[in-house]
Design a protein around this motif. Structure first.
Motif, mmCIF file in Angstrom:
data_model
loop_
_atom_site.group_PDB
_atom_site.id
_atom_site.type_symbol
_atom_site.label_atom_id
_atom_site.label_comp_id
_atom_site.label_asym_id
_atom_site.label_seq_id
_atom_site.Cartn_x
_atom_site.Cartn_y
_atom_site.Cartn_z
ATOM 1 N N ASP A 51 0.828 -1.205 0.000
ATOM 2 C CA ASP A 51 0.000 0.000 0.000
ATOM 3 C C ASP A 51 0.864 1.256 0.000
ATOM 4 N N MET A 52 2.003 1.213 0.680
ATOM 5 C CA MET A 52 2.938 2.344 0.664
ATOM 6 C C MET A 52 3.478 2.570 -0.753
ATOM 7 N N LEU A 53 3.739 1.480 -1.462
ATOM 8 C CA LEU A 53 4.248 1.584 -2.833
ATOM 9 C C LEU A 53 3.201 2.165 -3.774
ATOM 10 N N TYR A 54 1.973 1.704 -3.640
ATOM 11 C CA TYR A 54 0.892 2.275 -4.458
ATOM 12 C C TYR A 54 0.797 3.783 -4.235
ATOM 13 N N ASP A 55 0.798 4.191 -2.980
ATOM 14 C CA ASP A 55 0.676 5.607 -2.635
ATOM 15 C C ASP A 55 1.853 6.413 -3.182
ATOM 16 N N CYS A 56 3.030 5.868 -3.036
ATOM 17 C CA CYS A 56 4.237 6.547 -3.524
ATOM 18 C C CYS A 56 4.193 6.704 -5.039
ATOM 19 N N TYR A 57 3.811 5.658 -5.735
ATOM 20 C CA TYR A 57 3.781 5.705 -7.198
ATOM 21 C C TYR A 57 2.737 6.702 -7.690
ATOM 22 N N ARG A 58 1.560 6.698 -7.069
ATOM 23 C CA ARG A 58 0.515 7.632 -7.493
ATOM 24 C C ARG A 58 0.930 9.082 -7.263
#
Length: 439
Positions: A51-58
């Motif tokens: 979820d941290m990766l999704y947020d970072c990428y967005r």
């Protein structure tokens, strides 16, 4: 004995958890191939790395500064690395990730980095060979998983390796772009690896001591199922039970490889064995209870419909024309009821009603919403008389009105329809009559 072991995110959330995993793997020399997930939550207030990766990428795709968020992800891994006293530097990997995020490499790429990085840490910790799943898990250009090609490539890659770490959740298309399975897809990778190496057992390590008879959020401390068949698991998974990703069953079933679900935090517990078939008698008449809310029913009534050839096909054709799949279809002499997902049906209900009138000229159409379906599953039901009667009795005693009952010809499961508001009460009543009363 050759074992493939998959560890979920909660099993790898911290250095302390990693050490538990290391002890488990080293305790059995048969545990030769390891499939790790991305680090999960360390506590209830924590955030999963995926979820941290999704947020970072967005954030990156939106053109905002994402470096601090990426640094927080790096800190999660560094905490694990330091806690394990490893001399491992992931800085080059994070530099590459930053470049690809800035270049909008895709959400699948972003999400996969959790497993990719955790695989590197795990291989370094165990001293095993690391294999990037993008090199061995194959998808076509449209993102469809290529089972046969993957099995060929992966088998060849692993045949001369005594030990290996293959991160879960992702693979790659022919152009090298990363493609992920759906959330929880590390289970699928584990089963693919088990099939490729012709494993004797596929161990799936998680944070529960096996597959539970029913949802612990509804029934406190439900019993653990000691042995369950693939068919029973498929029925329960389809109706909402979530210990394993349901697509992980198929590669193993083709090879007859049993799955052993175990608890990383209580490795001494016997867990649950999932097998093709078994002569062992289940502890209870039923194996498990699972269900879902949010269904609607459409009842078509027409006198003498049973004499009208093609009536059922015409009715279902209306749902197909509206791109709606049906869940169950109980019928009577002059009635036919179709259960569908309410949220999908709501947008198209008037088109469906009009379509049914044109297709079969019904006497009436009745709609009912806010329904739940509950599956009572168990191979023991085949040999036990009066199972349906006991279910009805338990539900009547709990003041639950039964809207529908449907039993498959295999006698492996009974589906009960109730109102959403009675869902939890019904599951408790069924559990009490079949499990608590037999303990």
């Amino acid at each position: 004995m050759k074992k493939v072991v998959k560890f979920g995110g909660s099993s790898l959330a911290s250095a302390e958890q990693f050490k538990k995993v290391g002890d488990i793997i080293r305790a059995d020399e048969g545990r030769r191939y390891v499939v790790p997930s991305a680090p999960g939550k360390r506590n209830s207030a924590d955030t999963k790395v995926t979820d941290m990766l999704y947020d970072c990428y967005r954030t990156a795709v939106a053109g905002r500064d994402f470096k601090k968020k990426l640094q927080n992800i790096k800190a999660r891994y560094q905490e694990i690395i330091d806690g394990l006293n490893l001399s491992l530097d992931l800085s080059p990997e994070f530099e590459k990730i930053a470049e690809n995020f800035a270049a909008a490499a895709g959400e699948d790429y972003a999400a996969s980095r959790g497993e990719y990085l955790n695989g590197i840490v795990m291989a370094n910790y165990l001293g095993y060979t690391y294999i990037d799943s993008a090199e061995v898990i194959c998808f076509d250009e449209n993102g469809n998983f290529l089972a046969d090609k993957t099995d060929e490539v992966l088998s060849e890659r692993l045949k001369d390796l005594d030990n290996a770490v293959v991160p879960g959740f992702y693979g790659a298309k022919p152009d090298g772009s990363v493609k992920t399975f759906s959330r929880g897809g590390s289970d699928i990778t584990g089963s693919i690896v088990a099939k490729a190496v012709h494993a004797d057992i596929y161990e799936n390590w998680t944070d529960v001591s096996g597959f539970l008879v029913t949802d612990p959020r509804i029934v406190k401390d439900p019993e653990v199922i000691s042995t369950i068949t693939y068919r029973e698991l498929r029925e329960l998974s389809y109706m909402g039970a979530t210990v394993l990703h349901e697509d992980s069953i198929f590669p193993l079933r083709q090879e007859g490889i049993p799955i052993h679900v175990l608890n990383t935090n209580a490795p001494q517990d016997p867990g649950t064995m999932i097998v093709e078939n078994t002569c062992s008698k289940p502890k209870f008449t039923i194996t498990g209870i699972a269900g879902k809310k949010g269904f609607a029913s459409i009842t078509v009534e027409k006198s003498m419909m049973n004499t009208e050839i093609g009536f059922g096909r015409k009715v279902l054709g209306v749902f197909e024309d509206n791109n709606l799949s049906f869940e169950h279809m109980p019928s009577g002499i002059d009635t036919m009821t179709v259960f569908v997902h309410q949220n999908e049906f709501a947008e198209k209900e008037q088109q469906v009603i009009a379509g049914l009138h044109r297709a079969v000229q019904p006497d009436s159409i009745d709609l009912e919403s806010d329904l739940a379906l509950i599956a009572v599953v168990g191979r023991g039901m085949r040999r036990t008389r009066g199972t349906a009667g006991r279910i009805f009795s338990a539900l009547a005693h709990a003041h639950v009105n039964v809207k529908m009952i449907d039993q498959g010809s295999s006698e492996l499961n009974i589906i009960i329809g109730v109102e959403n508001r009675d869902f939890e009460t019904a599951i408790k009543a069924i559990y009490d009559i079949f499990v608590v009363a037999q303990i």
